[in-house]
Design a protein around this motif. Sequence first.
Motif, PDB file in Angstrom:
ATOM      1  N   GLU A 134      -4.529  -7.366   4.938  1.00 27.89           N
ATOM      2  CA  GLU A 134      -3.055  -6.961   5.359  1.00 27.89           C
ATOM      3  C   GLU A 134      -2.827  -5.818   6.128  1.00 27.89           C
ATOM      4  OE1 GLU A 134      -0.396  -9.056   5.586  1.00 27.89           O
ATOM      5  OE2 GLU A 134      -1.025 -10.775   4.542  1.00 27.89           O
ATOM      6  N   ILE A 135      -3.422  -4.688   5.884  1.00 27.87           N
ATOM      7  CA  ILE A 135      -3.401  -3.543   6.487  1.00 27.87           C
ATOM      8  C   ILE A 135      -3.865  -3.501   7.890  1.00 27.87           C
ATOM      9  CG2 ILE A 135      -3.905  -1.059   6.566  1.00 27.87           C
ATOM     10  CD1 ILE A 135      -1.307  -2.102   4.526  1.00 27.87           C
ATOM     11  N   ILE A 136      -5.196  -4.217   8.024  1.00 30.25           N
ATOM     12  CA  ILE A 136      -5.781  -4.169   9.212  1.00 30.25           C
ATOM     13  C   ILE A 136      -4.751  -5.302  10.264  1.00 30.25           C
ATOM     14  CG2 ILE A 136      -7.875  -5.385  10.347  1.00 30.25           C
ATOM     15  CD1 ILE A 136      -9.378  -4.797   7.959  1.00 30.25           C
ATOM     16  N   GLU A 137      -4.334  -6.376   9.391  1.00 29.01           N
ATOM     17  CA  GLU A 137      -3.376  -7.250  10.298  1.00 29.01           C
ATOM     18  C   GLU A 137      -2.344  -6.612  10.920  1.00 29.01           C
ATOM     19  OE1 GLU A 137      -3.101 -10.862   8.265  1.00 29.01           O
ATOM     20  OE2 GLU A 137      -5.079 -11.354   8.112  1.00 29.01           O
ATOM     21  N   GLU A 138      -1.617  -5.962   9.863  1.00 31.32           N
ATOM     22  CA  GLU A 138      -0.257  -5.191  10.199  1.00 31.32           C
ATOM     23  C   GLU A 138      -0.342  -3.988  11.100  1.00 31.32           C
ATOM     24  OE1 GLU A 138       3.522  -3.698   7.729  1.00 31.32           O
ATOM     25  OE2 GLU A 138       2.098  -5.247   7.004  1.00 31.32           O
ATOM     26  N   LEU A 139      -1.458  -3.261  10.642  1.00 33.10           N
ATOM     27  CA  LEU A 139      -1.396  -1.751  11.205  1.00 33.10           C
ATOM     28  C   LEU A 139      -2.588  -1.569  12.106  1.00 33.10           C
ATOM     29  CD1 LEU A 139       0.207  -0.166   8.343  1.00 33.10           C
ATOM     30  CD2 LEU A 139       1.258  -0.146  10.537  1.00 33.10           C
ATOM     31  N   ASP A 140      -3.658  -2.455  12.076  1.00 34.74           N
ATOM     32  CA  ASP A 140      -5.045  -2.211  12.933  1.00 34.74           C
ATOM     33  C   ASP A 140      -5.437  -0.803  12.046  1.00 34.74           C
ATOM     34  OD1 ASP A 140      -7.013  -2.873  14.313  1.00 34.74           O
ATOM     35  OD2 ASP A 140      -6.043  -1.802  16.087  1.00 34.74           O
ATOM     36  N   MET A 141      -5.615  -0.632  10.897  1.00 25.76           N
ATOM     37  CA  MET A 141      -6.298   0.505  10.392  1.00 25.76           C
ATOM     38  C   MET A 141      -7.076   0.282   9.055  1.00 25.76           C
ATOM     39  SD  MET A 141      -2.854   2.680   8.951  1.00 25.76           S
ATOM     40  CE  MET A 141      -3.812   4.043   7.834  1.00 25.76           C
ATOM     41  N   GLU A 142      -8.085   0.843   8.588  1.00 26.00           N
ATOM     42  CA  GLU A 142      -8.600   0.702   7.315  1.00 26.00           C
ATOM     43  C   GLU A 142      -8.168   1.868   6.284  1.00 26.00           C
ATOM     44  OE1 GLU A 142     -11.376  -1.468   6.653  1.00 26.00           O
ATOM     45  OE2 GLU A 142     -11.801  -2.058   8.377  1.00 26.00           O
ATOM     46  N   ILE A 143      -8.134   1.110   4.978  1.00 29.15           N
ATOM     47  CA  ILE A 143      -7.576   2.333   3.961  1.00 29.15           C
ATOM     48  C   ILE A 143      -8.698   1.939   2.849  1.00 29.15           C
ATOM     49  CG2 ILE A 143      -5.457   2.007   4.465  1.00 29.15           C
ATOM     50  CD1 ILE A 143      -4.724  -0.002   2.264  1.00 29.15           C
ATOM     51  N   GLU A 144      -8.802   2.860   1.775  1.00 27.51           N
ATOM     52  CA  GLU A 144      -9.356   2.666   0.687  1.00 27.51           C
ATOM     53  C   GLU A 144      -8.228   2.259  -0.362  1.00 27.51           C
ATOM     54  OE1 GLU A 144     -11.489   5.699  -2.138  1.00 27.51           O
ATOM     55  OE2 GLU A 144     -12.472   5.768  -0.407  1.00 27.51           O
ATOM     56  N   CYS A 163      -3.265   4.088  -2.122  1.00 27.47           N
ATOM     57  CA  CYS A 163      -4.314   3.919  -1.146  1.00 27.47           C
ATOM     58  C   CYS A 163      -4.558   5.403  -0.458  1.00 27.47           C
ATOM     59  CB  CYS A 163      -3.823   2.978  -0.256  1.00 27.47           C
ATOM     60  SG  CYS A 163      -3.572   1.370  -0.903  1.00 27.47           S
ATOM     61  N   ARG A 164      -6.086   5.493  -0.104  1.00 28.94           N
ATOM     62  CA  ARG A 164      -6.456   6.557   0.547  1.00 28.94           C
ATOM     63  C   ARG A 164      -6.285   6.447   1.961  1.00 28.94           C
ATOM     64  NH1 ARG A 164     -11.036   9.782   1.686  1.00 28.94           N
ATOM     65  NH2 ARG A 164     -12.547   8.322   1.143  1.00 28.94           N
ATOM     66  N   TYR A 165      -5.921   7.210   2.998  1.00 27.98           N
ATOM     67  CA  TYR A 165      -5.796   7.209   4.315  1.00 27.98           C
ATOM     68  C   TYR A 165      -7.215   7.777   4.761  1.00 27.98           C
ATOM     69  CZ  TYR A 165      -4.317   8.674   8.918  1.00 27.98           C
ATOM     70  OH  TYR A 165      -4.266   8.950  10.226  1.00 27.98           O
ATOM     71  N   LEU A 166      -7.793   7.094   5.718  1.00 26.26           N
ATOM     72  CA  LEU A 166      -8.982   7.358   6.015  1.00 26.26           C
ATOM     73  C   LEU A 166      -8.974   7.859   7.576  1.00 26.26           C
ATOM     74  CD1 LEU A 166     -11.026   4.207   4.721  1.00 26.26           C
ATOM     75  CD2 LEU A 166     -10.624   6.471   3.883  1.00 26.26           C
ATOM     76  N   GLY A 167      -7.937   8.443   8.038  1.00 21.10           N
ATOM     77  CA  GLY A 167      -7.760   9.191   9.343  1.00 21.10           C
ATOM     78  C   GLY A 167      -7.816   8.359  10.555  1.00 21.10           C
ATOM     79  N   GLN A 168      -7.370   7.086  10.327  1.00 21.54           N
ATOM     80  CA  GLN A 168      -7.473   5.984  11.641  1.00 21.54           C
ATOM     81  C   GLN A 168      -5.940   5.923  11.853  1.00 21.54           C
ATOM     82  OE1 GLN A 168      -9.056   2.324  11.068  1.00 21.54           O
ATOM     83  NE2 GLN A 168      -8.901   1.580  13.118  1.00 21.54           N
ATOM     84  N   ALA A 177       0.950  -1.142  -0.045  1.00 19.59           N
ATOM     85  CA  ALA A 177       0.017  -0.065  -0.078  1.00 19.59           C
ATOM     86  C   ALA A 177       0.860   1.375   0.168  1.00 19.59           C
ATOM     87  CB  ALA A 177      -1.038   0.002   1.357  1.00 19.59           C
ATOM     88  N   ILE A 178       0.454   2.127  -0.882  1.00 16.94           N
ATOM     89  CA  ILE A 178       1.135   3.361  -1.107  1.00 16.94           C
ATOM     90  C   ILE A 178      -0.012   4.500  -0.231  1.00 16.94           C
ATOM     91  CG2 ILE A 178       2.272   5.158  -2.274  1.00 16.94           C
ATOM     92  CD1 ILE A 178       3.723   2.572  -2.558  1.00 16.94           C
ATOM     93  N   ILE A 179       0.271   4.379   0.960  1.00 19.84           N
ATOM     94  CA  ILE A 179      -0.999   5.248   1.742  1.00 19.84           C
ATOM     95  C   ILE A 179      -0.439   6.709   1.693  1.00 19.84           C
ATOM     96  CG2 ILE A 179      -2.302   5.488   3.911  1.00 19.84           C
ATOM     97  CD1 ILE A 179      -1.439   2.285   4.306  1.00 19.84           C
ATOM     98  N   GLN A 180      -1.183   7.649   1.373  1.00 22.76           N
ATOM     99  CA  GLN A 180      -0.965   9.063   1.243  1.00 22.76           C
ATOM    100  C   GLN A 180      -1.447   9.830   2.393  1.00 22.76           C
ATOM    101  OE1 GLN A 180      -1.354   9.029  -3.251  1.00 22.76           O
ATOM    102  NE2 GLN A 180       0.437   9.966  -3.157  1.00 22.76           N
ATOM    103  N   ARG A 181      -0.892  10.600   2.978  1.00 23.45           N
ATOM    104  CA  ARG A 181      -1.581  11.654   4.000  1.00 23.45           C
ATOM    105  C   ARG A 181      -0.832  12.975   3.664  1.00 23.45           C
ATOM    106  NH1 ARG A 181      -0.493  11.038  10.275  1.00 23.45           N
ATOM    107  NH2 ARG A 181       1.470  12.211   9.567  1.00 23.45           N
TER     108      ARG A 181
END
Length: 130
Positions: A52-62, A86-91, A9-13
């Motif tokens: 995988e992002i939930i398992e690794e970081l306990d966060m939701e992404i789009e 991926c979109r960061y959803l603030g969690q 995931a390339i999660i951008q904020r």
Amino acid sequence: MHTLVVTAAIIQREDKILITQRKSNADHGLQWEFPGGKLNYAEDPKEGLRREIIEELDMEIEVGDIFEVISHCYGERHILLLCYLCRYLGQKPTTKDCQDFHWVTPEEMDNYPFTAADVPVVKKLQRKNR
């Protein structure tokens, strides 16, 4: 030799991207990467990345569009790495299944030792950011 299909995931904020450090006892321990992991058999890549992002970081992404596909061999192990924007959803992420994490700009990524498969993604992000 077999191929492992792995998602990242390339999660951008704002102008930063989330990177994670592998646990010390993992393959390539303490190196940095874009978060994600192996797909299960017949699993949809976007669903697998979300899991995988939930398992690794306990966060939701789009999960959005594919950003890059990397083919890399680690000795006898072949990795096909599917990288998604991926979109960061603030969690706020947690270190549930990683050593550490940082929000960094593409330029700052030079200060982190990345796994070999992730290096081409770092370079593409840096070119895109110029």
